[in-house]
Design a protein around this motif. Structure first.
Motif, PDB file in Angstrom:
ATOM      1  N   THR A  61       3.959  25.238 -14.443  1.00  0.00           N
ATOM      2  CA  THR A  61       5.240  25.247 -13.742  1.00  0.00           C
ATOM      3  C   THR A  61       5.348  26.488 -12.866  1.00  0.00           C
ATOM      4  O   THR A  61       5.786  26.417 -11.712  1.00  0.00           O
ATOM      5  N   LYS A  64       2.931  26.295  -9.853  1.00  0.00           N
ATOM      6  CA  LYS A  64       3.422  25.395  -8.814  1.00  0.00           C
ATOM      7  C   LYS A  64       4.519  26.052  -7.979  1.00  0.00           C
ATOM      8  O   LYS A  64       4.538  25.939  -6.757  1.00  0.00           O
ATOM      9  N   TRP A  65       5.442  26.724  -8.658  1.00  0.00           N
ATOM     10  CA  TRP A  65       6.506  27.443  -7.948  1.00  0.00           C
ATOM     11  C   TRP A  65       5.913  28.535  -7.063  1.00  0.00           C
ATOM     12  O   TRP A  65       6.332  28.730  -5.925  1.00  0.00           O
ATOM     13  N   THR A  87       9.631  32.220 -14.668  1.00  0.00           N
ATOM     14  CA  THR A  87       9.727  30.836 -15.132  1.00  0.00           C
ATOM     15  C   THR A  87      10.059  30.803 -16.616  1.00  0.00           C
ATOM     16  O   THR A  87      10.918  30.027 -17.064  1.00  0.00           O
ATOM     17  N   TYR A 100      18.627  22.486 -15.596  1.00  0.00           N
ATOM     18  CA  TYR A 100      18.156  22.776 -14.249  1.00  0.00           C
ATOM     19  C   TYR A 100      19.001  23.848 -13.562  1.00  0.00           C
ATOM     20  O   TYR A 100      18.513  24.563 -12.686  1.00  0.00           O
ATOM     21  N   ASP A 129      10.199  22.902  -5.234  1.00  0.00           N
ATOM     22  CA  ASP A 129       9.509  22.970  -6.520  1.00  0.00           C
ATOM     23  C   ASP A 129      10.183  22.047  -7.538  1.00  0.00           C
ATOM     24  O   ASP A 129       9.514  21.266  -8.216  1.00  0.00           O
ATOM     25  N   GLN A 130      11.509  22.100  -7.644  1.00  0.00           N
ATOM     26  CA  GLN A 130      12.233  21.269  -8.597  1.00  0.00           C
ATOM     27  C   GLN A 130      12.146  19.784  -8.225  1.00  0.00           C
ATOM     28  O   GLN A 130      12.176  18.917  -9.099  1.00  0.00           O
ATOM     29  N   ASN A 133       9.161  18.505  -9.830  1.00  0.00           N
ATOM     30  CA  ASN A 133       9.354  18.449 -11.283  1.00  0.00           C
ATOM     31  C   ASN A 133      10.062  17.165 -11.697  1.00  0.00           C
ATOM     32  O   ASN A 133       9.770  16.582 -12.743  1.00  0.00           O
ATOM     33  N   SER A 225       1.692  18.411 -10.232  1.00  0.00           N
ATOM     34  CA  SER A 225       2.874  17.946 -10.964  1.00  0.00           C
ATOM     35  C   SER A 225       2.518  16.829 -11.934  1.00  0.00           C
ATOM     36  O   SER A 225       3.067  16.756 -13.045  1.00  0.00           O
ATOM     37  N   ARG A 228       0.814  18.448 -14.839  1.00  0.00           N
ATOM     38  CA  ARG A 228       1.849  19.160 -15.606  1.00  0.00           C
ATOM     39  C   ARG A 228       2.568  18.188 -16.536  1.00  0.00           C
ATOM     40  O   ARG A 228       2.848  18.514 -17.699  1.00  0.00           O
ATOM     41  N   TYR A 229       2.842  16.978 -16.048  1.00  0.00           N
ATOM     42  CA  TYR A 229       3.566  16.015 -16.864  1.00  0.00           C
ATOM     43  C   TYR A 229       2.689  15.452 -17.983  1.00  0.00           C
ATOM     44  O   TYR A 229       3.168  15.175 -19.078  1.00  0.00           O
TER      45      TYR A 229
END
Length: 332
Positions: A61, A64-65, A87, A100, A129-130, A133, A225, A228-229
């Motif tokens: 995370t 990625k940001w 983060t 969030y 970025d969000q 996500n 992403s 990440r998931y």
């Protein structure tokens, strides 16, 4: 910026979250002692792997940001540990305010306090970025819901997941500029609200191959992403194994997107209470006893908090060592 009103609101939402958890324990007839006992009976190896998966998820995370921010501010680069720390701090903040909201607040504040970017670029990096996500659970939601409600079989659901992920790659390949254009317009609107002016110009973003508008970078961010998931789902499976819960792997995988999207409507810190309600109801469709569902949901929250504390503790130790080394070097 935190105000007295925001603090009161956070305290009230936290109290509501604990009240919802109390209701869950009351109506499922699960004693608090049983919850504590399930923590003590955790398989240490799988619990450790689950914590490692949570740390890896947080690191991805942050990475990625950092990718997005560095694309927007190429003249003000920061190391990965900067994004990793903030983060993780955002993850801790989410325990006390809606999920969030807490993360976005910390990320935006970090960029502004350290003067890494302007409000426009900082806000765009956080929003972009969000967006990714949320994109993955949103893409997986239709197939997940159909499978959980038993309208489609497991094989069809898996096929829909794979097909959706691959198809989205080609959609982004063609339409990614329009997506970012929409985000820039949203940014401009927020900037106008902040400044009270109606003539604010859109944020100036480069459009060459090295910008966030580039096809290559957008697709790379998308697959980061996705990975990440996958790590997030593996974390859930490891927690179920660590706790000895008889929950099918596919139940955890397909319920996860539904629960994560439900967090968007959350008004309690880290979706406290509401997340547990979601897991209990959805796992009930897979014939999982309420007691196991409650323990599994609370176990996720407990290990997540442990992972965040471990990361922040390591940062604190490293910071102390660096300062001590600097002090001793000056003395010599």
């Amino acid at each position: 910026m935190l105000t007295k009103r925001n603090i009161i609101s956070s305290v009230l939402s936290l109290a509501l979250g604990f009240f919802l958890v109390w209701l869950i324990l009351r109506f499922t007839e699960v004693d608090f002692e049983q919850i504590v006992g399930s923590f003590y009976s955790l398989n240490p190896w799988y619990a450790g792997l689950a914590i490692v998966a949570l740390i890896v998820h947080t690191l991805i995370t942050a990475y990625k940001w950092g990718l997005v921010t560095q694309k927007l501010t190429p003249d003000n680069q920061q190391p990965l540990k900067f994004y990793f720390f903030y983060t993780t701090l955002g993850c801790m903040t989410m325990q006390f305010m809606p999920q969030y909201v807490g993360m976005v607040m910390v990320q935006n504040l970090a960029l502004r306090v350290h003067k890494i970017s302007s409000f426009s670029r900082g806000f765009l990096s956080v929003v972009y970025d969000q967006f990714f996500n949320l994109l993955i659970p949103l893409l997986l939601f239709p197939a997940s819901l159909l499978y959980v409600l038993k309208y489609i079989s497991l094989s069809v659901a898996v096929f829909m997941w794979i097909a959706t992920i691959i198809l989205t790659h080609f959609i982004i390949n063609k339409w990614h500029r329009r997506i970012i254009s929409f985000l820039i317009k949203a940014l401009t609107w927020v900037k106008q609200l902040k400044s009270g002016k109606s003539n604010s110009s859109p944020a100036e973003i480069a459009t060459d191959n090295n910008s966030i508008l580039s096809k290559k970078f957008t697709l790379y961010l998308y697959w980061v992403s996705v990975f990440r998931y996958i790590v997030w789902i593996i974390r859930g499976v490891l927690i179920a194994i660590a706790g000895g819960f008889k929950i099918k792997l596919w139940a955890i995988a397909f319920i996860s997107p539904i629960v994560q999207l439900a967090m968007l409507l959350s008004f309690t810190p880290a979706n406290l209470g509401l997340m547990e309600f979601s897991w209990i109801g959805l796992l009930g469709l897979f014939d999982v006893p309420d007691a196991s569902a409650v323990k599994f949901a609370l176990m996720q929250r407990f290990l997540y908090f442990v992972a965040v504390v471990i990361i922040l503790a390591v940062f604190a130790v490293v910071s102390c060592v660096e300062r001590f080394s600097l002090f001793t070097s000056k003395q010599n």
